[in-house]
Design a protein around this motif. Structure first.
Motif, PDB file in Angstrom:
ATOM      1  N   MET A 336      15.675 -21.538 -11.863  1.00 50.05           N
ATOM      2  CA  MET A 336      16.031 -21.484 -13.507  1.00 50.05           C
ATOM      3  C   MET A 336      17.650 -21.845 -13.776  1.00 50.05           C
ATOM      4  SD  MET A 336      13.776 -22.238 -15.906  1.00 50.05           S
ATOM      5  CE  MET A 336      12.315 -22.167 -14.636  1.00 50.05           C
ATOM      6  N   GLN A 337      18.292 -20.804 -12.969  1.00 52.34           N
ATOM      7  CA  GLN A 337      19.578 -20.997 -13.302  1.00 52.34           C
ATOM      8  C   GLN A 337      20.325 -22.107 -13.071  1.00 52.34           C
ATOM      9  OE1 GLN A 337      22.153 -19.913 -15.190  1.00 52.34           O
ATOM     10  NE2 GLN A 337      22.189 -17.898 -14.428  1.00 52.34           N
ATOM     11  N   ALA A 338      19.660 -23.137 -11.914  1.00 52.10           N
ATOM     12  CA  ALA A 338      20.161 -24.306 -11.498  1.00 52.10           C
ATOM     13  C   ALA A 338      19.889 -25.261 -12.532  1.00 52.10           C
ATOM     14  CB  ALA A 338      19.459 -24.514 -10.092  1.00 52.10           C
ATOM     15  N   ASN A 339      18.503 -25.164 -13.080  1.00 51.17           N
ATOM     16  CA  ASN A 339      18.181 -26.149 -14.076  1.00 51.17           C
ATOM     17  C   ASN A 339      19.129 -25.971 -15.303  1.00 51.17           C
ATOM     18  OD1 ASN A 339      15.944 -26.972 -12.891  1.00 51.17           O
ATOM     19  ND2 ASN A 339      14.465 -25.461 -13.572  1.00 51.17           N
ATOM     20  N   VAL A 340      19.426 -24.754 -15.756  1.00 52.70           N
ATOM     21  CA  VAL A 340      20.556 -24.580 -16.788  1.00 52.70           C
ATOM     22  C   VAL A 340      21.782 -25.068 -16.587  1.00 52.70           C
ATOM     23  CG1 VAL A 340      21.615 -22.891 -18.356  1.00 52.70           C
ATOM     24  CG2 VAL A 340      19.175 -22.517 -17.670  1.00 52.70           C
ATOM     25  N   ALA A 341      22.279 -24.936 -15.187  1.00 50.73           N
ATOM     26  CA  ALA A 341      23.444 -25.585 -14.616  1.00 50.73           C
ATOM     27  C   ALA A 341      23.576 -26.931 -14.701  1.00 50.73           C
ATOM     28  CB  ALA A 341      23.932 -24.937 -13.471  1.00 50.73           C
ATOM     29  N   ALA A 342      22.305 -27.541 -14.443  1.00 47.87           N
ATOM     30  CA  ALA A 342      22.375 -29.119 -14.299  1.00 47.87           C
ATOM     31  C   ALA A 342      22.172 -29.602 -15.695  1.00 47.87           C
ATOM     32  CB  ALA A 342      20.900 -29.406 -13.571  1.00 47.87           C
ATOM     33  N   LEU A 343      21.738 -29.012 -16.658  1.00 46.57           N
ATOM     34  CA  LEU A 343      21.741 -29.219 -18.091  1.00 46.57           C
ATOM     35  C   LEU A 343      23.023 -29.244 -18.591  1.00 46.57           C
ATOM     36  CD1 LEU A 343      19.757 -30.330 -20.307  1.00 46.57           C
ATOM     37  CD2 LEU A 343      19.187 -27.897 -20.836  1.00 46.57           C
ATOM     38  N   ALA A 344      23.841 -28.008 -18.311  1.00 45.12           N
ATOM     39  CA  ALA A 344      25.240 -27.758 -18.856  1.00 45.12           C
ATOM     40  C   ALA A 344      26.076 -28.873 -18.323  1.00 45.12           C
ATOM     41  CB  ALA A 344      25.649 -26.571 -18.344  1.00 45.12           C
ATOM     42  N   ASP A 345      26.027 -29.320 -17.075  1.00 45.97           N
ATOM     43  CA  ASP A 345      26.940 -30.120 -16.476  1.00 45.97           C
ATOM     44  C   ASP A 345      26.650 -31.613 -16.766  1.00 45.97           C
ATOM     45  OD1 ASP A 345      27.912 -28.076 -14.655  1.00 45.97           O
ATOM     46  OD2 ASP A 345      26.752 -28.665 -13.088  1.00 45.97           O
ATOM     47  N   THR A 346      25.422 -31.932 -17.220  1.00 44.66           N
ATOM     48  CA  THR A 346      25.163 -33.279 -17.718  1.00 44.66           C
ATOM     49  C   THR A 346      25.691 -33.219 -19.031  1.00 44.66           C
ATOM     50  OG1 THR A 346      23.268 -33.373 -16.189  1.00 44.66           O
ATOM     51  CG2 THR A 346      23.486 -34.952 -18.292  1.00 44.66           C
ATOM     52  N   LEU A 347      25.635 -32.410 -19.986  1.00 47.29           N
ATOM     53  CA  LEU A 347      25.782 -32.519 -21.420  1.00 47.29           C
ATOM     54  C   LEU A 347      27.328 -32.486 -21.448  1.00 47.29           C
ATOM     55  CD1 LEU A 347      23.258 -30.457 -23.070  1.00 47.29           C
ATOM     56  CD2 LEU A 347      23.413 -32.663 -23.322  1.00 47.29           C
ATOM     57  N   ALA A 348      28.252 -31.816 -20.495  1.00 47.64           N
ATOM     58  CA  ALA A 348      29.413 -31.931 -20.583  1.00 47.64           C
ATOM     59  C   ALA A 348      30.075 -33.247 -20.100  1.00 47.64           C
ATOM     60  CB  ALA A 348      29.966 -30.911 -19.668  1.00 47.64           C
ATOM     61  N   ARG A 349      29.524 -34.062 -19.677  1.00 50.23           N
ATOM     62  CA  ARG A 349      29.978 -35.321 -19.389  1.00 50.23           C
ATOM     63  C   ARG A 349      30.546 -36.081 -20.648  1.00 50.23           C
ATOM     64  NH1 ARG A 349      25.214 -37.368 -15.156  1.00 50.23           N
ATOM     65  NH2 ARG A 349      25.455 -35.607 -13.845  1.00 50.23           N
TER      66      ARG A 349
END
Length: 349
Positions: A336-349
């Motif tokens: 779940m932490q990886a899912n949140v991190a992937a979402l954060a990384d994607t939105l930060a682009r």
């Protein structure tokens, strides 16, 4: 439309077996040969959580562990029924997601306590609290979206006390409720606390161990909630498009707005054809430039899903894949932490 089941990155046919035979019942505190409490979970999501709380004191068996199996349509085997009949504790999702569990619980004659995760969601109809097992009231209490509100079809979070009377005949799909509650860390904290409580009831000598393990798990949940708070502070109000409502509790907790037409995600989840007008509407939404990310269920697919993925890629919108099961090598918390991190990384682009 055919809702096809996918193995990771590839098509795979779901392997299902017909339910047969009738196993005998076991007592509510059933143990394995080595004296460990037997815990049976419908999927490896709840199996992993039970392992985190029970540790070496429990023997956990998850019925669904493969990405090629769809809990919505899974047909239990005689072996599954035997497994459930021998359980000391049973954990299911409920809400119609893993209906096969209710069938085998009833037919097995088990007297084991059953934890039904949806009953710990603030959105569960009639749920106004969590009784004596209340998670930290100061923790992030994200408005967990019902299917209708999360897919753009309404709002509100109906609440009532989680029932401890497990009426398995009443666990059919609830209209307007998003049953994918494992994507709501707040709900999962309550589920984990209930697991610790039930294990302590069954094995009073090790109550302190179960409580300590729960506290460690709850600290991990708080870490996920903290990451969601940080994501919300940066990206609240930004829009996402989801092919199915699976991740909507998580995106709602991150303050993201679901731009998906309700009729689209509901049809895909049910394996039905998306109405032509709805598909056109979905295409316009994706092409509008307002959507920041498309999230798809990595375990399922279909023509309409393929079409919106193609449209998103053409529009330069990143595509994320979320799953319904814990991937190999992960725990619930790391996944779940990886899912949140992937979402954060994607939105930060």
């Amino acid at each position: 439309m055919t809702r096809r089941i996918l193995a990771p990155l590839a098509l795979a046919a779901a392997s299902v077996l017909a339910l047969a035979g009738c196993a005998g019942s076991a007592g509510p505190a059933a143990t394995s040969d080595d004296g460990k409490l037997q815990v049976v979970a419908s999927t490896n999501v709840y199996g992993d959580i039970a392992s985190a709380i029970g540790g070496d004191l429990v023997d956990v068996q998850s019925i669904i562990t493969s990405f090629a199996q769809d809990p919505h349509s899974y047909e239990a085997s005689a072996r599954d029924q035997l497994t459930v009949s021998r359980a000391g504790l049973i954990i299911e999702n409920g809400g119609g997601y893993d209906a096969f569990m209710d069938a085998i619980i009833e037919s097995s004659g088990t007297e084991a306590p059953v934890i039904t995760a949806v009953e710990f969601s603030h959105d569960w109809p009639g749920n106004d609290g969590h009784g004596d097992h209340d998670h930290d009231a100061d923790a992030t209490d994200a408005a967990s979206p019902s299917t209708s509100s999360a897919t753009g079809g309404g709002s509100g979070t109906e609440t009532s006390e989680a029932s401890t009377d497990h009426d398995h005949a009443g666990h059919d799909h609830v209209e307007g409720f998003n049953e994918h509650v494992w994507y709501d860390p707040h709900t999962i904290a309550h589920v984990a606390e209930e697991i610790a409580h039930e294990l302590g009831e069954l094995d009073a000598a090790n109550v302190a161990t179960y409580q300590a393990n729960y506290e460690t798990f709850a600290a991990g949940i708080e870490g996920i909630e903290g990451s969601l708070d940080a994501l919300k502070a940066q990206h609240a109000g930004e829009k996402v498009f989801v092919t199915e409502p699976v991740p909507l509790y998580l995106t709602a907790a991150a303050g993201l707005e679901n731009a998906t037409p309700a009729a689209f995600s509901e049809a895909v989840e049910e394996g039905q054809d998306v109405p032509a007008a709805t598909l056109l509407d979905a295409g316009r939404i994706i092409s509008s430039g307002d959507v920041r990310v498309l999230i798809v269920n990595a375990q399922t697919g279909g023509a309409e899903t393929d079409e919106v993925i193609s449209r998103a890629k053409a529009a330069g919108i990143p595509v994320l894949e979320f799953t319904e099961l814990v991937p190999d090598g992960d725990t619930y918390l790391t996944w779940m932490q990886a899912n949140v991190a992937a979402l954060a990384d994607t939105l930060a682009r």
